[in-house]
Design a protein around this motif. Structure first.
Motif, PDB file in Angstrom:
ATOM      1  N   GLN A   1     -12.950 -32.606 -29.572  1.00  0.00           N
ATOM      2  CA  GLN A   1     -13.113 -31.178 -29.286  1.00  0.00           C
ATOM      3  C   GLN A   1     -14.379 -30.934 -28.456  1.00  0.00           C
ATOM      4  O   GLN A   1     -14.381 -30.101 -27.546  1.00  0.00           O
ATOM      5  N   GLU A   2     -15.443 -31.697 -28.730  1.00  0.00           N
ATOM      6  CA  GLU A   2     -16.664 -31.570 -27.918  1.00  0.00           C
ATOM      7  C   GLU A   2     -16.396 -32.022 -26.486  1.00  0.00           C
ATOM      8  O   GLU A   2     -16.882 -31.415 -25.520  1.00  0.00           O
ATOM      9  N   GLY A   3     -15.612 -33.090 -26.326  1.00  0.00           N
ATOM     10  CA  GLY A   3     -15.262 -33.544 -24.988  1.00  0.00           C
ATOM     11  C   GLY A   3     -14.453 -32.513 -24.233  1.00  0.00           C
ATOM     12  O   GLY A   3     -14.650 -32.300 -23.024  1.00  0.00           O
ATOM     13  N   VAL A   4     -13.518 -31.847 -24.916  1.00  0.00           N
ATOM     14  CA  VAL A   4     -12.708 -30.800 -24.275  1.00  0.00           C
ATOM     15  C   VAL A   4     -13.604 -29.670 -23.796  1.00  0.00           C
ATOM     16  O   VAL A   4     -13.453 -29.149 -22.674  1.00  0.00           O
ATOM     17  N   ALA A   5     -14.548 -29.249 -24.647  1.00  0.00           N
ATOM     18  CA  ALA A   5     -15.439 -28.153 -24.273  1.00  0.00           C
ATOM     19  C   ALA A   5     -16.315 -28.540 -23.086  1.00  0.00           C
ATOM     20  O   ALA A   5     -16.514 -27.752 -22.148  1.00  0.00           O
ATOM     21  N   LEU A   6     -16.830 -29.746 -23.081  1.00  0.00           N
ATOM     22  CA  LEU A   6     -17.683 -30.195 -21.969  1.00  0.00           C
ATOM     23  C   LEU A   6     -16.878 -30.312 -20.678  1.00  0.00           C
ATOM     24  O   LEU A   6     -17.373 -29.969 -19.593  1.00  0.00           O
ATOM     25  N   SER A   7     -15.655 -30.768 -20.767  1.00  0.00           N
ATOM     26  CA  SER A   7     -14.815 -30.876 -19.580  1.00  0.00           C
ATOM     27  C   SER A   7     -14.514 -29.499 -19.011  1.00  0.00           C
ATOM     28  O   SER A   7     -14.505 -29.292 -17.788  1.00  0.00           O
ATOM     29  N   ALA A   8     -14.247 -28.507 -19.897  1.00  0.00           N
ATOM     30  CA  ALA A   8     -13.977 -27.155 -19.428  1.00  0.00           C
ATOM     31  C   ALA A   8     -15.199 -26.540 -18.776  1.00  0.00           C
ATOM     32  O   ALA A   8     -15.079 -25.708 -17.867  1.00  0.00           O
ATOM     33  N   ALA A   9     -16.391 -26.973 -19.213  1.00  0.00           N
ATOM     34  CA  ALA A   9     -17.640 -26.477 -18.619  1.00  0.00           C
ATOM     35  C   ALA A   9     -18.031 -27.279 -17.374  1.00  0.00           C
ATOM     36  O   ALA A   9     -19.120 -27.081 -16.831  1.00  0.00           O
ATOM     37  N   ASN A  10     -17.154 -28.188 -16.952  1.00  0.00           N
ATOM     38  CA  ASN A  10     -17.371 -29.023 -15.763  1.00  0.00           C
ATOM     39  C   ASN A  10     -18.537 -30.006 -15.936  1.00  0.00           C
ATOM     40  O   ASN A  10     -19.127 -30.449 -14.968  1.00  0.00           O
TER      41      ASN A  10
ATOM     42  N   ALA B   1      -3.900 -27.463 -23.314  1.00  0.00           N
ATOM     43  CA  ALA B   1      -3.312 -28.806 -23.276  1.00  0.00           C
ATOM     44  C   ALA B   1      -4.195 -29.813 -23.991  1.00  0.00           C
ATOM     45  O   ALA B   1      -3.710 -30.694 -24.709  1.00  0.00           O
ATOM     46  N   ALA B   2      -5.519 -29.674 -23.811  1.00  0.00           N
ATOM     47  CA  ALA B   2      -6.431 -30.599 -24.484  1.00  0.00           C
ATOM     48  C   ALA B   2      -6.352 -30.424 -25.986  1.00  0.00           C
ATOM     49  O   ALA B   2      -6.416 -31.393 -26.755  1.00  0.00           O
ATOM     50  N   ALA B   3      -6.218 -29.143 -26.451  1.00  0.00           N
ATOM     51  CA  ALA B   3      -6.093 -28.916 -27.893  1.00  0.00           C
ATOM     52  C   ALA B   3      -4.822 -29.570 -28.436  1.00  0.00           C
ATOM     53  O   ALA B   3      -4.818 -30.170 -29.513  1.00  0.00           O
ATOM     54  N   ALA B   4      -3.754 -29.454 -27.647  1.00  0.00           N
ATOM     55  CA  ALA B   4      -2.510 -30.097 -28.071  1.00  0.00           C
ATOM     56  C   ALA B   4      -2.669 -31.611 -28.131  1.00  0.00           C
ATOM     57  O   ALA B   4      -2.165 -32.284 -29.038  1.00  0.00           O
ATOM     58  N   LEU B   5      -3.407 -32.157 -27.130  1.00  0.00           N
ATOM     59  CA  LEU B   5      -3.647 -33.597 -27.126  1.00  0.00           C
ATOM     60  C   LEU B   5      -4.484 -34.015 -28.325  1.00  0.00           C
ATOM     61  O   LEU B   5      -4.317 -35.093 -28.879  1.00  0.00           O
ATOM     62  N   GLY B   6      -5.417 -33.104 -28.731  1.00  0.00           N
ATOM     63  CA  GLY B   6      -6.220 -33.413 -29.906  1.00  0.00           C
ATOM     64  C   GLY B   6      -5.360 -33.494 -31.146  1.00  0.00           C
ATOM     65  O   GLY B   6      -5.552 -34.350 -32.006  1.00  0.00           O
ATOM     66  N   ALA B   7      -4.392 -32.585 -31.250  1.00  0.00           N
ATOM     67  CA  ALA B   7      -3.481 -32.652 -32.388  1.00  0.00           C
ATOM     68  C   ALA B   7      -2.673 -33.939 -32.367  1.00  0.00           C
ATOM     69  O   ALA B   7      -2.441 -34.573 -33.394  1.00  0.00           O
ATOM     70  N   ALA B   8      -2.242 -34.323 -31.158  1.00  0.00           N
ATOM     71  CA  ALA B   8      -1.489 -35.571 -31.048  1.00  0.00           C
ATOM     72  C   ALA B   8      -2.349 -36.771 -31.412  1.00  0.00           C
ATOM     73  O   ALA B   8      -1.864 -37.762 -31.954  1.00  0.00           O
ATOM     74  N   LEU B   9      -3.612 -36.678 -31.099  1.00  0.00           N
ATOM     75  CA  LEU B   9      -4.526 -37.766 -31.437  1.00  0.00           C
ATOM     76  C   LEU B   9      -4.535 -38.011 -32.936  1.00  0.00           C
ATOM     77  O   LEU B   9      -4.475 -39.144 -33.406  1.00  0.00           O
ATOM     78  N   VAL B  10      -4.626 -36.903 -33.690  1.00  0.00           N
ATOM     79  CA  VAL B  10      -4.677 -37.061 -35.142  1.00  0.00           C
ATOM     80  C   VAL B  10      -3.359 -37.602 -35.673  1.00  0.00           C
ATOM     81  O   VAL B  10      -3.312 -38.384 -36.618  1.00  0.00           O
ATOM     82  N   ALA B  11      -2.255 -37.215 -35.017  1.00  0.00           N
ATOM     83  CA  ALA B  11      -0.945 -37.625 -35.530  1.00  0.00           C
ATOM     84  C   ALA B  11      -0.543 -39.010 -35.078  1.00  0.00           C
ATOM     85  O   ALA B  11       0.365 -39.604 -35.643  1.00  0.00           O
ATOM     86  N   ALA B  12      -1.202 -39.550 -34.028  1.00  0.00           N
ATOM     87  CA  ALA B  12      -0.789 -40.841 -33.480  1.00  0.00           C
ATOM     88  C   ALA B  12      -1.066 -41.948 -34.481  1.00  0.00           C
ATOM     89  O   ALA B  12      -2.049 -41.919 -35.208  1.00  0.00           O
ATOM     90  N   PRO B  13      -0.219 -42.967 -34.510  1.00  0.00           N
ATOM     91  CA  PRO B  13      -0.441 -44.067 -35.448  1.00  0.00           C
ATOM     92  C   PRO B  13      -1.645 -44.891 -35.010  1.00  0.00           C
ATOM     93  O   PRO B  13      -1.771 -45.227 -33.837  1.00  0.00           O
TER      94      PRO B  13
END
Length: 371
Positions: free
Chosen positions: A57-66, A27-39
């Motif tokens: 992407q670094e934030g997603v990885a850190l969040s997954a690592a708690n 879901a975070a990866a999908a949100l990252g894609a949306a981030l790039v596409a957002a105006p």
């Protein structure tokens, strides 16, 4: 159907946790894609967008690592470049896991508002409602009310002054300890620490005790704070001490006594001089030492008696003043002079140096038979 043993249940739970973490990463990866596409709110350079994608992407990885604290810093840096519903949602996720429930609730609500009508934010729309409902039940509520004596006090919560709107309702706060204080005129009069747990509510009433009543004034004394009280002086403090008067009186008496001694010596010298000079009041040269001694005794007697009179008069005046009486200085001095006259037989005899007289042979001078 056979029930799974403890180890089997543990395996099922681990698999569920892994699946949940995997879904969060996807879901975070999908949100990252949306981030790039957002105006964008403003035109960003390609370099800024590339850096934002890396941070996300670094934030997603850190969040997954708690490691939520580090992940939150990454997502907040991304928000400085582009503030999309997905970025706000991830910020709220980290804050909720860090116990910052109030801030997380606010960011969830902003993410929901930003996602309305945006087809690229369907994941946010699908999840944010449940997150808001969950946090609204978890956020503690603190009600602060004014009690007796606190009507005009400034009320502070964790160092921040509260307004009328906050005082009239419940305040959402994070779980943990909070400090409630009251100030009047810049002076803190109340300080209380309140600890709240998730989902709990508490009411704190601020009461300020009245200052202790002032002691009743003594009968006959002016009321405290009045001009008369400010200038009033205790009788014992206003009355002068008797010590200076006693000292002056004692010194005057001692000097008078010394003068009397020298008057006695002078009288003996007069007798010796009368025997040397005869009845014609002329004196031989051999009588000169006796005459000098008589003049010395006379001068010392005059000085000591004069100082004694002054000391006795001063002592009488000081004693009369210290006792509260309206002693007249002139009357005291007159009494001292009268006492001095009585001690010297009514008069003070002086040595007289007469001009040359018949039969004088003391270098042209004649010493009278009296001083």
């Amino acid at each position: 159907m056979a029930r799974a043993g403890p180890r089997a249940r543990e395996g099922i739970m681990d698999q569920g946790g892994l699946r949940k973490t995997g879904r969060r990463i996807l879901a975070a990866a999908a949100l990252g894609a949306a981030l790039v596409a957002a105006p964008p709110a403003r035109a960003q350079t390609k370099e800024e967008l590339a850096a934002a994608r890396v941070l996300f992407q670094e934030g997603v990885a850190l969040s997954a690592a708690n490691n939520c604290a580090a992940a939150l810093a990454k997502f907040q840096a991304v928000a400085n470049v582009r503030r999309t519903p997905q970025v706000l949602f991830n910020i709220a996720e980290c804050e909720a896991r860090l116990g910052k429930l109030v801030s997380a609730l606010g960011n969830y609500r902003m993410a929901a508002a930003a996602a309305e009508g945006d087809p690229r934010a369907n994941d946010v729309t699908a999840n944010v409602g449940a997150r808001i409902e969950d946090l609204e039940a978890r956020v503690p509520r603190l009600a602060i009310r004014r009690g007796a004596g606190a009507l005009t006090a400034t009320i502070l919560l964790d160092g921040t002054a509260l307004g009328a709107a906050e005082m009239s309702g419940d305040i959402p706060v994070d779980p943990g300890p909070h400090v409630v204080a009251a100030r009047i005129g810049g002076r803190e009069v109340v300080r209380e620490t309140v600890t709240l747990e998730e989902g709990h509510a508490k009411t704190v009433e601020i009461t300020i005790a009245e200052p202790p009543a002032a002691a009743a004034p003594t009968a006959g004394a002016p009321p405290p704070g009045s001009p008369a009280a400010a200038t009033a002086i205790p009788a014992a403090a206003a009355r002068p001490s008797k010590v200076p008067g006693l000292v002056a009186l004692g010194a005057g008496i001692a000097l008078g006594a010394a003068g009397g001694v020298f008057l006695g010596l002078r009288a003996g010298t007069l007798s010796d001089l009368d025997a040397l000079c005869g009845g014609d009041r002329s004196c031989p040269p051999s009588a000169r030492p006796t005459a000098d001694r008589g003049r010395l005794y006379t001068g010392v007697a005059e000085a000591t008696i004069g100082l004694g009179v002054i000391g006795v008069a001063t002592g009488i005046v000081l004693l009369a003043t210290s006792s509260g009486g309206a002693a007249e200085p002139d009357a005291g001095a007159a009494a001292a002079r009268s006492a001095a006259r009585r001690s010297t037989g009514g008069r003070v005899r002086r040595a007289e140096v007469l001009p040359q007289a018949p039969g004088a042979d003391l270098a042209g001078l004649s010493v009278a038979g009296s001083f």
